[in-house]
Motif scaffolding. Structure first.
Motif, mmCIF file in Angstrom:
data_model
loop_
_atom_site.group_PDB
_atom_site.id
_atom_site.type_symbol
_atom_site.label_atom_id
_atom_site.label_comp_id
_atom_site.label_asym_id
_atom_site.label_seq_id
_atom_site.Cartn_x
_atom_site.Cartn_y
_atom_site.Cartn_z
ATOM 1 N N LYS A 50 0.791 -1.160 -0.139
ATOM 2 C CA LYS A 50 -0.007 -0.097 0.114
ATOM 3 C C LYS A 50 1.029 1.383 0.071
ATOM 4 N N LEU A 51 0.492 2.197 -1.047
ATOM 5 C CA LEU A 51 1.401 3.460 -0.884
ATOM 6 C C LEU A 51 0.588 4.697 -0.431
ATOM 7 N N VAL A 52 0.893 5.337 0.484
ATOM 8 C CA VAL A 52 0.298 6.733 0.891
ATOM 9 C C VAL A 52 1.125 7.874 0.560
ATOM 10 N N PHE A 53 0.338 8.776 -0.035
ATOM 11 C CA PHE A 53 0.922 9.850 -0.572
ATOM 12 C C PHE A 53 0.397 11.077 0.263
ATOM 13 N N ASP A 54 1.212 11.791 0.630
ATOM 14 C CA ASP A 54 0.766 13.203 1.394
ATOM 15 C C ASP A 54 1.472 14.109 0.536
ATOM 16 N N VAL A 55 0.864 15.046 -0.072
ATOM 17 C CA VAL A 55 1.531 16.319 -0.775
ATOM 18 C C VAL A 55 1.212 17.631 0.130
ATOM 19 N N LEU A 56 2.142 18.389 0.308
ATOM 20 C CA LEU A 56 2.096 19.704 0.937
ATOM 21 C C LEU A 56 2.657 20.741 0.110
ATOM 22 N N TYR A 57 1.840 21.832 -0.120
ATOM 23 C CA TYR A 57 2.314 22.951 -1.080
ATOM 24 C C TYR A 57 2.212 24.172 -0.172
ATOM 25 N N ASP A 58 3.665 24.719 -0.166
ATOM 26 C CA ASP A 58 4.258 25.665 0.590
ATOM 27 C C ASP A 58 3.893 25.654 1.956
ATOM 28 N N GLY A 59 3.859 24.408 2.417
ATOM 29 C CA GLY A 59 3.809 23.824 3.770
ATOM 30 C C GLY A 59 2.633 23.527 4.224
ATOM 31 N N ALA A 60 1.560 23.648 3.542
ATOM 32 C CA ALA A 60 -0.134 23.280 3.804
ATOM 33 C C ALA A 60 -0.328 21.968 2.986
ATOM 34 N N LYS A 61 -1.045 21.246 3.865
ATOM 35 C CA LYS A 61 -1.597 19.863 3.132
ATOM 36 C C LYS A 61 -2.277 20.210 2.182
ATOM 37 N N ALA A 62 -2.085 19.618 0.862
ATOM 38 C CA ALA A 62 -3.024 19.544 -0.285
ATOM 39 C C ALA A 62 -3.443 18.401 -0.692
ATOM 40 N N LEU A 63 -2.960 17.205 -0.351
ATOM 41 C CA LEU A 63 -3.663 16.083 -0.672
ATOM 42 C C LEU A 63 -3.072 14.913 0.173
ATOM 43 N N HIS A 64 -4.030 13.795 0.293
ATOM 44 C CA HIS A 64 -3.780 12.695 0.864
ATOM 45 C C HIS A 64 -4.237 11.640 0.203
ATOM 46 N N TRP A 65 -3.612 10.590 -0.422
ATOM 47 C CA TRP A 65 -4.142 9.558 -1.123
ATOM 48 C C TRP A 65 -3.409 8.214 -0.811
ATOM 49 N N LYS A 66 -4.275 7.151 -0.815
ATOM 50 C CA LYS A 66 -3.660 5.914 -0.686
ATOM 51 C C LYS A 66 -4.369 5.203 -1.764
ATOM 52 N N GLN A 67 -3.290 3.896 -1.817
ATOM 53 C CA GLN A 67 -3.630 2.995 -3.207
ATOM 54 C C GLN A 67 -2.909 1.625 -2.908
ATOM 55 N N VAL A 68 -3.582 0.648 -2.821
ATOM 56 C CA VAL A 68 -3.036 -0.690 -2.812
ATOM 57 C C VAL A 68 -2.575 -1.006 -4.397
ATOM 58 N N LEU A 69 -1.332 -1.490 -4.278
ATOM 59 C CA LEU A 69 -0.585 -1.914 -5.647
ATOM 60 C C LEU A 69 -0.767 -3.341 -5.725
ATOM 61 N N CYS A 70 -0.510 -3.880 -4.617
ATOM 62 C CA CYS A 70 -0.424 -5.511 -4.495
ATOM 63 C C CYS A 70 -1.315 -6.041 -3.412
ATOM 64 N N SER A 71 -2.050 -6.782 -3.877
ATOM 65 C CA SER A 71 -2.863 -7.385 -2.655
ATOM 66 C C SER A 71 -2.706 -8.897 -2.728
ATOM 67 N N GLY A 72 -1.764 -9.473 -3.469
ATOM 68 C CA GLY A 72 -1.573 -10.990 -3.400
ATOM 69 C C GLY A 72 -2.425 -11.749 -4.299
#
Length: 136
Positions: A50-72
């Motif tokens: 599972k990948l978890v992305f957190d994107v901050l723009y000029d210090g403020a949280k702009a995006l939180h996104w999770k994606q399962v790439l491999c489940s077995g």
């Protein structure tokens, strides 16, 4: 590095990693698909990822996104099923949204977990992205 974009990464933890990530072209203006190359030796087997992305723009949280790439089961990515110590060498497309990124500083934190509860982190990268000019 290009006239409109600077992109670099560091590891979030003190654990030694064997990883190389390359993105081409290194620009963002009117570009929605990039070619990525990854060479990595994981520290554990990858049956679940599972990948978890957190994107901050000029210090403020702009995006939180999770994606399962491999489940077995019926996984479509070549990284799935890799075993600890095996070299993963793969290329893939990164398709961005049609969003024009405003000029500024972005931090992208990428966490990779080998469990759905996000307790077993296998990798953590801190990308720094500097957009040097507005697209509009």
């Amino acid at each position: 590095m290009s006239s409109d974009l600077e992109l670099s990464y560091t590891f979030c933890d003190s654990t030694a990693h064997t990883l190389m990530f390359n993105l081409t072209p290194c620009n963002i203006m009117k570009r929605y698909v990039w070619k990525a190359a990854l060479n990595w030796i994981p520290r554990s087997d990858i049956t679940f990822l599972k990948l978890v992305f957190d994107v901050l723009y000029d210090g403020a949280k702009a995006l939180h996104w999770k994606q399962v790439l491999c489940s077995g089961a019926d996984d479509e990515y070549s990284i799935c099923g890799a075993v600890k110590g095996e070299t993963i060498a793969t290329e893939f497309d990164i398709k961005g949204s049609r969003i024009n990124f405003p000029k500024g500083n972005y931090n992208v934190l990428l966490h990779g977990f080998t469990d759905d509860s996000e307790n077993n982190r296998i990798i953590c990268l801190n990308f720094t992205m500097v957009v040097k000019q507005d697209a509009f």
